[in-house]
Design an enzyme around this catalytic site. Structure first.
Site, PDB file in Angstrom:
ATOM      1  N   ASP A 114      -5.982  -5.414  10.455  1.00  0.00           N
ATOM      2  CA  ASP A 114      -7.068  -4.601  10.827  1.00  0.00           C
ATOM      3  C   ASP A 114      -8.030  -5.493  10.962  1.00  0.00           C
ATOM      4  O   ASP A 114      -9.061  -5.622  11.261  1.00  0.00           O
ATOM      5  CB  ASP A 114      -7.035  -3.912   9.827  1.00  0.00           C
ATOM      6  N   LYS A 119       1.111  -1.571   0.156  1.00  0.00           N
ATOM      7  CA  LYS A 119      -0.481  -0.141  -0.122  1.00  0.00           C
ATOM      8  C   LYS A 119       0.878   0.971  -0.178  1.00  0.00           C
ATOM      9  O   LYS A 119       0.133   2.133   0.427  1.00  0.00           O
ATOM     10  CB  LYS A 119      -0.727  -0.125   0.887  1.00  0.00           C
TER      11      LYS A 119
HETATM   12  C1  BGC Z   1      -1.947  -6.113   3.865  1.00  0.00           C
HETATM   13  C2  BGC Z   1      -2.999  -6.807   5.386  1.00  0.00           C
HETATM   14  C3  BGC Z   1      -3.822  -5.408   5.406  1.00  0.00           C
HETATM   15  C4  BGC Z   1      -4.413  -5.097   4.322  1.00  0.00           C
HETATM   16  C5  BGC Z   1      -5.662  -4.040   4.596  1.00  0.00           C
HETATM   17  C6  BGC Z   1      -2.909  -5.018   2.777  1.00  0.00           C
HETATM   18  O1  BGC Z   1      -1.902  -4.010   2.284  1.00  0.00           O
HETATM   19  O2  BGC Z   1      -0.902  -6.564   3.638  1.00  0.00           O
HETATM   20  O3  BGC Z   1      -1.944  -6.682   5.954  1.00  0.00           O
HETATM   21  O4  BGC Z   1      -4.885  -6.392   6.306  1.00  0.00           O
HETATM   22  O5  BGC Z   1      -3.930  -4.845   3.135  1.00  0.00           O
HETATM   23  O6  BGC Z   1      -5.453  -2.903   5.048  1.00  0.00           O
END
Ligand code: BGC
Length: 486
Positions: A213, A177
């Site tokens: 989360d 992200k």
């Molecule tokens: C992460 C997860 C997270 C999800 C939602 C993903 O990019 O790898 O750990 O739960 O985003 O936030």
């Protein structure tokens, strides 16, 4: 009127057909985004195999869907209580919270919270800078809320894939992200946080519980609805967790009971298993991202990427002289400028579409606005259907695990895409019903899973630790006379 309502939809399609008929070669634009129910079933079946690979002792290390144990073995039982701190990193904002869990009222109260911006440069800087910033924000928060003299337990919602060794030992596998701080991958995040707090030399924290989360979301809903055993996020990123039988988690010892597994389904497709459904636009989004080749499924679904997919389709249509008189504005030509929230707004009504297109400096006509609406609808629908396919895999797995003909269960959900988009949730729910007909699913939108949920996970962890400590004391008590005699 919503642009995805059927009458407008038909009208849009007619406009596209009539006005753009000579130009639109469907297979070059929207058709590759339209997945048939059979394809979705196939996607669901592929994920089913990947879940098994992730759970397997020997297949795990190569599995694209990591299936990470979370050490959360129990959902709340209503006896949890106390004051907690929570940190939430990995969603739209970084937040610090003070949360109170009240036993009698069965309530989780957010006492105070504060948002701290994380500047873009910091997301790509050193880990030390990032954790120093977190520690400073937490210190400022404690100072301004007169909490510095207390040593409160802390739930750390860190929403990235982590190999969790214990509730307070969690190794970052990789950033996702848009984060890419150096020197954090492969390290224990709790340790990095504690070191940064020590560097401030200014305050102390109690025991730490690391929380993804999805897990916080499941736990915050589990307080209200005991049958909540899945947590799902469709926001900046996407992911889900669920309660799995421990005997199926081959990397963990033990046969009895369940453990929450963080699937990290965003990594689905990283071994090429979704290549046949990727469009040229998905390939481009992946190539230009800061983590090419990973989290392929997430890049087709989540808020970090949906706007960019739409932008790339619009740019191509404009270059092919199908939109905006062939003129690409500076904004439309700039990556990241078509935000995912525009998709929700545009699909909420044609008037919004006109406003946004004007703001993007585009010379639009009514047909242009309608086509943009259709592009948004096609791409957000694909996201909802792919999530539905993945969720269907999880509920079908839980049903098979328990050898039930019929499963009734609750999914706790959060994330901006799910919450804010006008038709996303209803499309997702309808598609899951189709793909998992023997499951009856209630969807609960979580109330701040990453904040209150994190406090809940910490509270449950404390309750369990307290119980096991009592057991140990009992053992000493029972053993003492025996030891004295021998
Ligand atoms: C992460 C997860 C997270 C999800 C939602 C993903 O990019 O790898 O750990 O739960 O985003 O936030």
């Amino acid at each position: 009127e919503s642009c995805s309502s059927s009458s407008v939809h038909v009208r849009l399609q007619q406009s596209v057909r009539n006005v753009l008929k000579p130009f639109v070669r469907d297979k070059h634009y929207l058709q590759p985004f339209q997945l048939s129910p059979e394809t979705l079933q196939e996607v669901s079946a592929r994920l089913r195999k990947d879940l098994l690979r992730g759970l397997g002792k020997h297949s795990h290390h190569k599995a694209p869907v990591k299936m990470l144990p979370t050490f959360v073995r129990a959902t709340p039982d209503g006896t949890e209580k106390g004051d907690f701190l929570a940190l939430d990193l990995g969603g739209t904002n970084f937040r610090v919270l003070h949360v109170r869990v009240e036993e009698e009222a069965q309530k989780v109260l957010k006492m105070d919270s504060q948002i701290c911006a994380i500047p873009q440069e910091m997301m790509l800087g050193t880990g030390e800078q990032l954790f120093d910033h977190i520690a400073t924000c937490l210190g400022d928060f404690l100072e301004s809320h007169n909490l510095k003299c207390q040593t409160l337990p802390l739930g750390f919602t860190f929403s990235f894939p982590c190999e969790q060794l214990e509730i307070d030992k969690s190794i970052l596998i990789r950033w996702t992200k848009g984060f890419n701080c150096s020197g954090v991958e492969g390290k224990d995040v709790v340790q990095l946080l504690k070191e940064a707090i020590q560097r401030t030399g200014d305050y102390h924290i109690g025991s730490v519980a690391m929380v993804n989360d999805t897990v916080g979301t499941m736990m915050s809903c589990g307080y209200k609805d005991q049958s909540c055993e899945i947590g799902m996020i469709i926001g900046t990123g996407t992911n889900a967790c669920y309660m799995e039988e421990i005997k199926n988690v081959k990397r963990i010892e033990g046969e009895d009971g369940r453990m929450c597994i963080n699937t990290e389904w965003g990594g689905f497709g990283d071994d090429g298993s979704l290549d046949d459904i990727l469009t040229e636009f998905d390939v481009e989004v992946d190539k230009t991202s800061i983590n090419p080749g990973v989290h392929i499924f997430e890049k087709m679904i989540s808020g970090m990427y949906l706007g960019e997919i739409v932008r790339l389709v619009l740019v191509k249509m404009t270059k092919d002289k199908l939109l905006f008189k062939g003129q690409i504005s500076e904004a439309l030509g700039t990556s990241g400028r078509f935000e995912t929230k525009f998709i929700s707004e545009i699909e909420d009504g044609l008037e919004n579409a006109k406003k946004i297109l004007t703001e993007l400096g585009l010379d639009w006509g009514l047909v242009d606005a309608s086509v943009v609406c259709l592009v948004c609808d096609t791409i957000s629908s694909r996201s909802a259907y792919l999530c539905a396919a993945a969720l269907a895999t999880l509920v079908n797995r839980i049903r098979n695990n328990r050898k039930l003909d019929h499963l009734k269960t609750t999914v706790g959900v959060d994330g901006t895409v799910y919450r804010k988009h006008p038709t996303f949730s209803s499309k997702l729910q309808k598609a899951v019903r189709l793909l998992a007909p023997q499951c009856d699913i209630t969807f609960l939108v979580s109330e701040d899973g990453s904040g209150k949920g994190a406090a809940m996970v910490t509270a449950v962890a404390q309750r369990l630790a307290h119980q096991s400590r009592l057991l140990e004391e009992k053992t000493v008590y029972i053993l003492t006379p025996y030891l004295q005699k021998h």
